[in-house]
Enzyme design. Structure first.
Site, PDB file in Angstrom:
ATOM      1  N   ASP A 152       6.081   2.508   0.919  1.00 30.31           N
ATOM      2  CA  ASP A 152       4.963   3.442   0.978  1.00 30.31           C
ATOM      3  C   ASP A 152       4.870   4.132  -0.387  1.00 30.31           C
ATOM      4  O   ASP A 152       5.753   3.994  -1.238  1.00 30.31           O
ATOM      5  CB  ASP A 152       5.162   4.441   2.122  1.00 30.31           C
ATOM      6  CG  ASP A 152       3.836   5.069   2.550  1.00 30.31           C
ATOM      7  OD1 ASP A 152       2.858   4.984   1.778  1.00 30.31           O
ATOM      8  OD2 ASP A 152       3.769   5.647   3.645  1.00 30.31           O
TER       9      ASP A 152
HETATM   10  C1  BGC Z   1       0.537   6.681   3.228  1.00 33.35           C
HETATM   11  C2  BGC Z   1       0.281   5.232   3.568  1.00 33.35           C
HETATM   12  C3  BGC Z   1      -0.788   4.661   2.665  1.00 33.35           C
HETATM   13  C4  BGC Z   1      -0.356   4.845   1.225  1.00 33.35           C
HETATM   14  C5  BGC Z   1      -1.308   4.256   0.217  1.00 33.35           C
HETATM   15  C6  BGC Z   1       0.755   6.882   1.735  1.00 33.35           C
HETATM   16  O1  BGC Z   1       0.830   8.223   1.390  1.00 33.35           O
HETATM   17  O2  BGC Z   1       1.650   7.137   3.963  1.00 33.35           O
HETATM   18  O3  BGC Z   1      -0.065   5.107   4.917  1.00 33.35           O
HETATM   19  O4  BGC Z   1      -1.020   3.313   2.960  1.00 33.35           O
HETATM   20  O5  BGC Z   1      -0.227   6.248   0.982  1.00 33.35           O
HETATM   21  O6  BGC Z   1      -2.471   4.957   0.090  1.00 33.35           O
END
Ligand code: BGC
Length: 722
Positions: free
Chosen positions: A249
């Site tokens: 993530d």
């Molecule tokens: C979130 C994810 C997301 C990623 C990319 C993160 O902060 O937890 O769910 O896909 O950002 O934008």
């Protein structure tokens, strides 16, 4: 040798590590520098032309010519916004979920996106957690079915087909179990809970062919998921045999430092890659010129090769080596009318009629007062939509343009947060002059989603007071809720004659809400998550264990009608039972709840066999349970037929009910249909995690079956495993 093996064989250490990262670099010149240096994946640079420009650099101006993965959070639509995933879950209709995902994929792919960070299948049982809006609610079975449907919608049967994109199932694992519902918080749990609840939808999604999986921010057992080798490699890759790409993530690898398990970023990268991560999100494996930040030997070469092989295999499956560019002239940049019609139907199907004394549907005649902040607000898209999404209008705008001969008055009364007390008096005065009042209340989109946890689950501002003010006038009224999470409605629900849960329904929300309010469409959704009576009761979910002292049964006596903790028998006054002294039992509205504009009767539940031998079940044999469902009302309508099961005596405490099947069916007025459900290993078994985490077992004994239109189904059959 195939293309992937040939490439892996010819890549340098720097080139391999560059492939293993996705960078957020919005500035085009800076982005191009990373791409030229061999970075494997980028975030969508906002147009088909911009994607082609970067792909051209990757394919034509790097030594190996490897095309890029282009990722974006396409969560519930790209241009044309569908209902939020929580709302879609309420449709209890996997086809609706699949269809809206297919539409989102087609729009996103036309602009050069080939990878979405969706679906989120985190089981969420705490509505304080803002991210409940992005998932499918409290039930692992529902989350698995809906997650698999969304994957089919994005990926189709073949990722090479035009309009298909790779899914990333997230967040692996336990993210929805954040303590206190506070985003990013610790999520500790037993192996029993992990296997039977939180891992389950991921297992289903992996089996459905999810091209990628995203690791979660939380810890489990003190180990942050980005470094959790036992779960990332041990379970996901080895035990399940899943061959996709495991992505971190956003800065999740870097977060190992504040978690306190890594000394610095490079230590964090090493731990994550060793644990099984294939792609780091942020760009910490190389510098902007593609020089690896970790020397050869600091990471196991085989692990790096495995990661690169997985990434290149996905690029190959997407057809990117043969077709790296997208036709710029075919980019979809607006919501087309067919797409609008599709999300409008999906939106209507996602609404849930929480209560109704006959006030709904309304005939838009005479004088109608529209009040509440959502009467005129266009904030219907919900969390996780981008600035280029097709906006929604307001419900007031929709009603006024659709029914020009009806006299509508708009008097908002209160805002979401701030208001003038005099406005409430104005609403009360105005209500007296109208035949009907429609109250549009809720939470603005930014109160749910990532980093949007709340400790208070009531309607924000003075909206509850507004509803009570309207109720006090005695004028007939209905409440429409627009929100991203289950709310506490205790302060006003008794006073409201009719309440429609409309969630954040997307671009066509106003049209769909009006369709449902006027009866042009049926509200036949069901709650995918319980609505608590009070925030102090959270987590409250239907599939709880009975405890040794259930308030509902007065000890060890089993009384099926009350076991589920929804109906309070006389003995709730018993002191030494599991309950709150100051709260009624059960949630305000339970999972699976929802009424409609017609009524249904269930009859004649029957089994193809009253029992099966254990060895037959283990060999794949199954029994069938059939039940007749009649539409007894005067209107055609949809019914969500649900089957719950209880393992009556087991070696470990089992949920008092668990959903093992459901189907949404259209039934004409007066018509009877027969619905069948299978009973096999999958429905009857559980993960016997305390003994052996990877053992899925069915135990001999009796099972209770509860088919019906809700969790309150009393029509019981028993089934025996001999
Ligand atoms: C979130 C994810 C997301 C990623 C990319 C993160 O902060 O937890 O769910 O896909 O950002 O934008």
């Amino acid at each position: 040798m195939n293309r992937v093996e040939e490439l892996v064989g010819s890549m340098t250490w720097d080139e391999k590590l560059a492939q293993m990262q996705v960078v957020f670099r919005p500035d085009p010149a800076e982005l191009e520098r990373w791409v030229r240096a061999g970075t494997g994946a980028i975030f969508w640079p906002r147009s088909a032309a911009a994607v082609n420009a970067q792909q051209r650099v990757a394919v034509e101006q790097t030594r190996l010519g490897i095309p890029l993965l282009v990722g974006l959070d396409v969560i519930h639509g790209h241009r044309t916004i569908a209902p939020t995933p929580l709302a879609l879950a309420a449709s209890f209709d996997p086809d609706t979920v699949q269809e809206t995902a297919r539409l989102a994929a087609a729009e996103a792919a036309s602009g050069g996106v080939n990878w979405t960070f969706s679906p989120m299948v985190d089981v969420s049982r705490d509505p304080r957690w803002g991210r409940v809006v992005e998932g499918f609610g409290e039930d692992p079975y529902l989350a698995g079915v809906m997650g698999a449907a969304m994957i089919r919608g994005y990926q189709g049967g073949d990722l090479r087909e035009p309009g298909r994109i790779a899914a990333a199932v997230k967040h692996f694992v336990g993210y929805g179990h954040a303590e206190g519902g506070r985003d990013y918080n610790t999520a500790d749990m037993s192996e029993h809970r992990l296997r039977n609840v939180y891992l389950e939808p991921f297992r289903v999604a992996a089996a459905a062919g999810a091209a990628s999986v995203m690791a979660a921010f939380n810890t489990i057992g003190g180990k942050p998921m980005h470094a959790h080798r036992r779960l990332l490699t041990g379970v996901l890759k080895d035990e399940w045999g899943w061959r996709g790409v495991l992505v971190g993530d956003a800065d999740g690898v870097g977060n190992l430092v504040p978690h306190g398990v890594a000394a610095d970023l490079l230590d964090a990268v090493q731990q994550s890659v060793r644990a099984g991560l294939d792609v780091e999100m942020g760009g910490s494996l190389t510098d902007a010129d593609g020089r690896a930040l970790l020397a050869p030997g600091t990471l196991p070469a085989e692990r790096v090769d495995d990661a690169v092989r997985r990434i290149l295999t996905l690029k190959d499956r997407l057809g990117l080596f043969d077709r790296p560019y997208v036709p710029e002239g075919e980019e979809i940049t607006e919501a087309a009318s067919l797409a609008r019609a599709q999300v409008r139907a999906a939106a209507a199907r996602s609404t849930v009629l929480l209560k109704n004394d006959g006030t709904l549907p309304v005939t838009p005649r005479g004088r109608i007062l529209l009040t509440g902040p959502y009467a005129t607000s266009a904030d219907h898209l919900g969390a996780w939509t981008q600035s280029f999404a097709a906006p929604a209008g307001s419900v007031a705008g929709e009603l006024i343009s659709r029914y020009p001969r009806t006299e509508f008055t708009v008097e908002a009364g209160v805002g979401f947060y701030d208001d003038d007390p005099a406005d409430l008096a104005a609403v009360a005065a105005a209500a007296e002059r109208h035949d009907l009042v429609l109250v549009f209340a809720g939470e603005p989109s930014d109160l749910s989603g990532e980093a949007a946890s709340r400790s208070d689950l009531q309607l924000p501002g003075r909206q509850e007071e507004l509803i009570r003010t309207v109720a006090a006038t005695g004028v007939p009224f209905a409440v429409v809720l627009v929100n991203g999470r289950p709310l506490v409605t205790a302060g006003w629900i008794e006073a409201a004659p009719a309440v429609l849960e409309a969630w954040h329904l997307g671009t066509e929300a106003p049209a769909a809400i009006v369709d449902v309010l006027t009866g042009a469409a049926e509200p036949a959704g069901r709650l995918p998550m319980s609505f608590p009576r009070s925030a102090g009761q959270v987590p409250v979910y239907y599939a709880h264990e009975n405890t040794g002292r259930p308030a509902t049964t007065g000890g060890t006596m089993r009384s099926e009608a009350v076991d589920i903790g929804l109906v309070g028998p006389d003995n709730v006054t018993e002191k030494y039972t599991s309950k709150y002294l100051d709260l009624e039992l059960g949630p305000q509205f339970e999972f699976g709840h929802g009424s409609g504009y017609t009524t249904f009767r269930y009859a004649n539940a029957r089994l193809s066999a009253h029992g099966l031998r254990l060895d037959a079940i283990e060999a794949g044999e199954r029994a069938i349970m059939n039940i007749d469902v009649t539409n007894t009302g005067g209107r055609d309508g949809d019914e969500v037929v649900q089957l719950y099961l209880r393992d009556l005596v087991s070696s470990v405490a089992q949920p008092v009910r668990r959903l093992v099947g459901f189907t949404r069916r259209h039934i004409s007025a007066g018509e009877t249909i027969t619905v069948g459900f299978e009973l096999g290993m999958e429905q009857l078994g559980f993960w016997d995690a305390e003994e052996n985490p990877a053992r899925f077992v069915v135990e001999p004994g009796m099972f209770g079956l509860y088919p019906g239109g809700s969790l309150r189904a009393t029509c019981e059959l028993t089934f025996e495993i001999l």
